[in-house]
Design a protein around this motif. Structure first.
Motif, short mmCIF file in Angstrom:
data_model
loop_
_atom_site.label_atom_id
_atom_site.label_comp_id
_atom_site.label_asym_id
_atom_site.label_seq_id
_atom_site.Cartn_x
_atom_site.Cartn_y
_atom_site.Cartn_z
N GLN A 324 0.84 0.18 -3.22
CA GLN A 324 -0.32 -0.53 -2.69
C GLN A 324 -0.81 -1.62 -3.66
OE1 GLN A 324 -2.77 3.55 -3.37
NE2 GLN A 324 -4.06 1.87 -2.66
N ALA A 325 0.12 -2.36 -4.20
CA ALA A 325 -0.24 -3.35 -5.23
C ALA A 325 -1.29 -4.33 -4.71
CB ALA A 325 1.00 -4.09 -5.70
N ASP A 326 -1.18 -4.69 -3.45
CA ASP A 326 -2.10 -5.71 -2.95
C ASP A 326 -3.50 -5.19 -2.63
OD1 ASP A 326 -0.42 -7.79 -3.33
OD2 ASP A 326 0.47 -7.72 -1.33
N ASP A 327 -3.73 -3.89 -2.85
CA ASP A 327 -5.10 -3.38 -2.75
C ASP A 327 -5.88 -3.63 -4.04
OD1 ASP A 327 -4.71 -2.52 -0.20
OD2 ASP A 327 -4.30 -0.43 -0.75
N TYR A 328 -5.17 -4.00 -5.11
CA TYR A 328 -5.84 -4.28 -6.38
C TYR A 328 -6.43 -5.69 -6.35
CZ TYR A 328 -3.62 -0.26 -8.77
OH TYR A 328 -3.24 0.99 -9.16
#
Lengths: 466, 68
Positions: A324-328
């Motif tokens: 979920q890298a793009d939740d950071y």
């Protein structure tokens, strides 16, 4: 002189009330703990829309704890030293029954904490009441408290300027007079930088001295938990409680006159603003400082702190970055991704350098007791022009506000962030540095400089926001 | 796109190198992530050079279990 906290009990609790005054008023029955907490929330609601210090209010829990304190007093039970004193925590400390988000939506659906963080437990046992969780850079990675999920925290002395980070909500809440003390964490300067920019007292204790249990980690080799306060007395009182020491048993502070004080030069004397240069000279004159000490390979020490942080932070978040890298926050995400890919050889070399640096630091503290250094090179940068001057060149503030804090991080020594008076501008701060375990030497020097009118918190200008 | 075997190292772009490093860790970098990751990797490389520039004796051990 009238003390508006203890002598005017029928009026609302004023902002900037100290922990000592609140505890005294509650103990004497001049104010109920419940009224203190109600007034604290009123003050918070009045001020926070303009500053954005708070991410979660803990109103129900706080009022219940306050009511128990009032019942105990009415029953004639002795009250603990901080009974009824409100405080806030950086949003990485566990509070039982609440999710610890560490400033990220990545953890929003994590289970609620089952118990309070260790230092929160100690403060609550002393009667203090956690009232709010406070804004921070996501996962404590930054010096700006500019959070993609929770917004930017603004500086109470000038809301067009940065509060600093990563514990910016904690520093700003104290500087705005909303809370007498707050908790933060410091890995590369995350207590010292916002304390300096907001003009509060802050303590980064010796690495390992205060328990980190229940504080969401960032870099296990460097993380330290500590606090901010509006007065030096409150900072010291609460430090001893977090340290597990009853106030009567706190170690005696050495006589300031007996301490050998030196100034850090070289790296720590470059890029200073003219105002800060003048103020540090005045401090050295007050303390009769004649010796200047240069730390060896300071640039490498800063680099080693940076590398260890990146590698350990990247490793910690690697499983979630795969999913979920793009939740950071994009800025945090890219730092963690790069850190996760750092070569193991580089990480190990940084840890070996730390061993070498440790030995040099101990040699220095055989000759001196307290070192003086700047905390940040200038006043808080503007939010819409976040640059600072380093070696005469404008550079990004977010990446460089830790210029003077990161090298000291590596050694794990205790550092007191001390606000300077008479800046004739916005807040500026010092670092007072001692040998491991020698926080009492820092307190002694700070008390002397406070008595002489050199250190202390500046009043904020009449704000338009409250 | 995998780099063909035998490609001279100096002709491999930083983006290709970082994507290969990411793949080793089970990460797949998106186009949106790549510029920021490259910038941060370059910054870390500069800091690594500063640390590596300090000669250390072989007896200097990593500071695990650090006590200040």
């Amino acid at each position: 002189m009238i003390n508006p906290v203890t002598d005017l009990p029928s009026t609302p609790l004023p902002r900037f009330a100290t922990a000592r005054a609140i505890a005294q008023a509650v103990r004497a029955g001049h104010r109920s703990a419940v009224s203190v907490i109600q007034d604290t929330f009123s003050n918070m609601r009045a001020v926070d829309p303009a500053l954005n210090c708070v991410t979660h209010m803990l109103e129900q829990d706080a009022l219940e704890q306050a009511a128990r304190i009032d019942c105990a007093r009415q029953a004639g039970a002795p009250l603990p030293p901080l009974a009824g004193v409100p405080f806030g925590v950086k949003d990485l400390f566990d509070i039982a029954g609440h999710v610890t988000t560490a400033g990220s939506k990545v953890l929003r659906h994590a289970p609620c904490a089952r118990q309070d963080a260790a230092i929160v437990q100690r403060l609550k046992a002393a009667g203090a009441i956690p009232v709010a969780k406070l804004n921070m850079d996501e996962f404590a990675y930054g010096f700006a408290t500019d959070n993609a999920h929770y917004g930017v925290t603004r500086n109470p002395h000038d809301p067009t300027r940065m509060a600093g980070g990563s514990s910016g909500g904690s520093a700003a809440a104290v500087a705005a007079g909303v809370l007498p003390f707050t908790l933060g964490s410091d890995t590369n300067g995350s207590i010292r930088v916002p304390a300096a920019l907001c003009g509060t007292w802050g303590i980064k204790p010796t690495f390992g001295r205060l328990p980190r249990d229940g504080a969401y980690p960032f870099s296990a080799s460097l993380d330290v938990v500590g606090s901010f306060a509006g007065t030096l007395d409150d900072l010291i009182d609460t430090f001893h409680i977090m340290d597990g020491v009853a106030s009567d048993d706190a170690p005696a502070e050495p006589d300031a006159a007996s301490l050998r004080v030196a100034r850090l030069g070289g790296w720590f004397a470059s890029s200073l603003s003219p105002a800060l240069t003048t103020l540090i000279e005045q401090v050295c004159t007050r303390l009769n400082v004649t010796q200047t000490v240069d730390l060896p390979h300071t640039a490498s020490a800063r680099a080693a702190s940076f590398l260890i942080t990146a590698a350990e932070g990247g490793n910690l978040h690697l499983p979630r970055l795969r999913q979920q890298a793009d939740d950071y926050d994009p800025a945090t995400r890219d730092r963690f991704l790069a850190g996760a890919m750092l070569a193991s050889s580089t990480y190990l070399q940084a840890q070996r350098f730390r061993s070498w640096f440790h030995a040099r630091i101990h040699q220095i503290f055989e000759q001196v007791d307290v070192l003086i250094a700047p905390a940040v090179m200038c006043e808080a940068p503007l939010l819409d022009d976040p640059t600072i001057l380093v070696d005469g060149k404008p550079v990004a503030a977010r990446a460089n506000l830790g210029l003077y804090t990161q090298p000291l991080t590596l050694a794990g020594v205790p550092v007191l962030a001390a606000p300077l008076l008479q800046t004739h501008t916005l807040p500026l701060g010092l670092q007072l540095v001692a040998a491991p375990g020698q926080e009492s030497a820092l307190f002694s020097i700070a008390r002397k400089l406070e008595r002489e009118g050199v250190l202390g918190t500046m009043p904020i200008p009449t704000p338009e926001y409250a | 796109m995998p780099v063909p075997h035998g490609t001279p190292a100096e002709t491999i772009s930083p983006a290709e190198i970082i994507r290969a490093q990411a793949a080793v860790l089970g990460l797949e970098l998106t186009d949106a992530q790549l510029p920021g990751v490259l910038d941060n990797a370059a910054l870390l490389a500069r800091y690594a050079a500063l640390v590596n520039a300090v000669p250390l004796p072989d007896t200097c051990e990593p500071a695990f279990e650090y006590t200040p």
